[in-house]
Scaffold this active site. Structure first.
Site, PDB file in Angstrom:
ATOM      1  N   ASP A   1     122.506 -13.084   8.442  1.00 31.82           N
ATOM      2  CA  ASP A   1     121.914 -14.329   8.949  1.00 31.82           C
ATOM      3  C   ASP A   1     122.718 -15.540   8.460  1.00 31.82           C
ATOM      4  OD1 ASP A   1     120.192 -16.305   9.800  1.00 31.82           O
ATOM      5  OD2 ASP A   1     118.388 -15.347   9.002  1.00 31.82           O
TER       6      ASP A   1
ATOM      7  N   ASP B   1     114.366 -18.577  16.431  1.00 33.34           N
ATOM      8  CA  ASP B   1     113.320 -17.605  16.057  1.00 33.34           C
ATOM      9  C   ASP B   1     112.184 -17.522  17.071  1.00 33.34           C
ATOM     10  OD1 ASP B   1     114.875 -17.495  13.819  1.00 33.34           O
ATOM     11  OD2 ASP B   1     113.240 -17.803  12.399  1.00 33.34           O
TER      12      ASP B   1
HETATM   13  C1  GLA Z   1     115.877 -16.747   9.950  1.00 38.24           C
HETATM   14  C2  GLA Z   1     115.940 -15.590  10.946  1.00 38.24           C
HETATM   15  C3  GLA Z   1     114.612 -14.848  10.931  1.00 38.24           C
HETATM   16  C4  GLA Z   1     114.322 -14.347   9.525  1.00 38.24           C
HETATM   17  C5  GLA Z   1     114.370 -15.495   8.517  1.00 38.24           C
HETATM   18  C6  GLA Z   1     114.308 -15.008   7.098  1.00 38.24           C
HETATM   19  O1  GLA Z   1     114.913 -17.696  10.318  1.00 38.24           O
HETATM   20  O2  GLA Z   1     116.253 -16.055  12.234  1.00 38.24           O
HETATM   21  O3  GLA Z   1     114.626 -13.775  11.851  1.00 38.24           O
HETATM   22  O4  GLA Z   1     115.279 -13.381   9.191  1.00 38.24           O
HETATM   23  O5  GLA Z   1     115.576 -16.252   8.656  1.00 38.24           O
HETATM   24  O6  GLA Z   1     114.402 -16.045   6.167  1.00 38.24           O
END
Ligand code: GLA
Length: 420
Positions: free
Chosen positions: A170, A241
């Site tokens: 990420d 998200d």
């Molecule tokens: C980001 C990602 C999510 C999750 C969070 C965890 O927002 O897009 O899917 O993994 O981080 O902190």
């Protein structure tokens, strides 16, 4: 509740979505995405892993920062006991907040919520399942825990030693730590740093010698679908998200249009994990969400509370006919063929010449004496067709211009074996 970091991430992701929306769609005649040759001669990322979209469960959408070792064990137990494993759910993925501190040699340790990662991996494997983990190329993960910057090879080796089968990587703090710090006014240089960071971990995973599904999470920036496969990416998030509400699900769905060209065995667009069974989604919304993720050849990573799962949610997640649409070995992602008002019609070509048709009522209240009329001609079909209604589980006859009455946010999903 999700950590505050996610809120700022959501803002950033929104900005990235605006940027994406302004980009012209890639013409479908463009050359196929380049693959990196691996020592085996197979393209990197198209080897033994993710030949169909990965299926499993991830901790984030339900547990967020509270997830513990015990939650992962309970979820693995439920995947095995509920019929999900038999239906194809294999990966049990720990998302953010498992990380502890690095020791003086740089080795990362787990925090108190995860006392022994190797033992946890062994437990998940003992159930006939696989285990996934989470990190990022920056100093910190999105929830503020240590990430892999400067420790990529060390971390990849550690994952391999633990027996990890899947890594979600990420971007998060890499933007501030590296991209904006080192090249504040140079977007092209920033993007190059991002590519290099994903390539670096791709190589580290490869060198660690264990087959690991490599999942990019950088919210679709810089048309990731064009370059992720060449860096060993098996899947890449295409958006910010997801949230457990119809607006989020439907807007993410709509943003997948035009990306179908980039999906295929070993490399998939990822419109984010499932929210089926979460929040206040209606049964129709849960069905439509699941159906459309299957039409998109999306990874099917459930994100609900498995020990507390209601039977009707289990029935949705384990509908074999719908899963077969997702897992079809041809690996084609559906296209939206046409929309009329609030109704969208998507088509997915399947192996053996079969076809799946999804008719989705995206409207929140339309239910009238003037139903939508399905044009088979617009789908390239001639005459009456027999198919299977995958939610009713029954044979259905589709006729050109037939009325289709769908409740708000509900879907008709039909598989036709012999389209003419
Ligand atoms: C980001 C990602 C999510 C999750 C969070 C965890 O927002 O897009 O899917 O993994 O981080 O902190």
């Amino acid at each position: 509740m999700r950590p505050a970091a996610s809120v700022s991430l959501a803002l950033l992701a929104t900005a990235s979505l605006l940027a994406i929306a302004q980009q012209p769609r890639t013409p479908k005649t463009q050359a196929a995405p380049k693959m990196l040759a691996s020592p085996s001669g197979l393209p990197e990322g198209s080897g033994p892993v993710a030949l169909t979209p990965p299926m499993g469960w991830n901790s984030w959408n339900y547990f967020a920062g509270k997830v513990t070792d015990q939650d992962i064990r309970n979820s693995a137990d439920q995947i095995a006991a509920s019929g999900m494993k038999d239906a194809g759910y294999i990966y049990v993925n720990i998302d953010d907040t498992w990380e502890g501190k690095r020791d003086e040699t740089g080795v990362l340790h787990t925090n108190e919520k995860f006392p022994d990662m190797k033992a946890l991996a062994d437990y998940v494997h003992s159930k006939g399942l696989k285990i996934g983990i989470y990190s990022g190329p920056g100093n910190k993960t999105c929830a503020g825990y240590p990430a892999s910057l400067g420790h990529e090879e060390q971390d990849a080796k550690l994952y391999a030693e633990w027996g990890i089968d899947y890594l979600k990587y990420d971007l998060c703090s890499f933007r501030e730590d590296v991209m904006r710090t080192e090249a504040p006014d140079d977007k092209a240089a920033q993007m190059k740093m991002m590519h290099d960071a994903y390539a670096k971990m791709g190589k580290a995973l490869h060198d660690a010698g264990r087959p690991i599904v490599y999942s990019f999470c950088q919210y679709g920036w810089d048309a990731v679908w064009e370059w992720a496969p060449s860096l060993g990416g098996n899947l890449w998030r295409t958006t910010g998200d997801i949230q457990a509400n119809w607006h989020s699900i439907y807007s993410i769905l709509s943003e997948q249009e035009g990306l179908e060209y980039y999906a295929g065995p070993g490399h998939w667009n990822d419109p984010d994990m499932l929210e089926v069974g979460n929040g206040k989604l209606s049964l129709a919304e849960n069905r439509s969400h699941f159906s459309m993720w299957a039409m998109l050849s999306a990874p099917l990573l459930a994100g609900n509370d498995l020990p507390g799962m209601k039977p009707e949610i289990r029935d949705i997640l384990t509908n074999r006919d719908v899963i077969a649409i997702d897992q079809d070995k041809l690996g084609k992602q559906a296209s939206r063929v046409y929309s009329e008002g609030e109704v969208d019609v998507w088509v997915k070509n399947l192996s053996g010449g079969a076809m799946a048709i999804a008719v989705l009522n995206a409207g929140s209240d339309r239910y009238s004496t003037h139903p939508f009329h399905l044009s088979l001609a617009k789908l390239g079909l001639r005459g009456t067709h027999q198919g299977k209604d995958l939610w009713a589980g029954k044979t259905v006859e589709l006729k050109d211009d037939m009325p289709v009455e769908l409740a708000a946010h509900d879907i008709l999903l039909v598989r036709i074996a012999n389209p003419k």
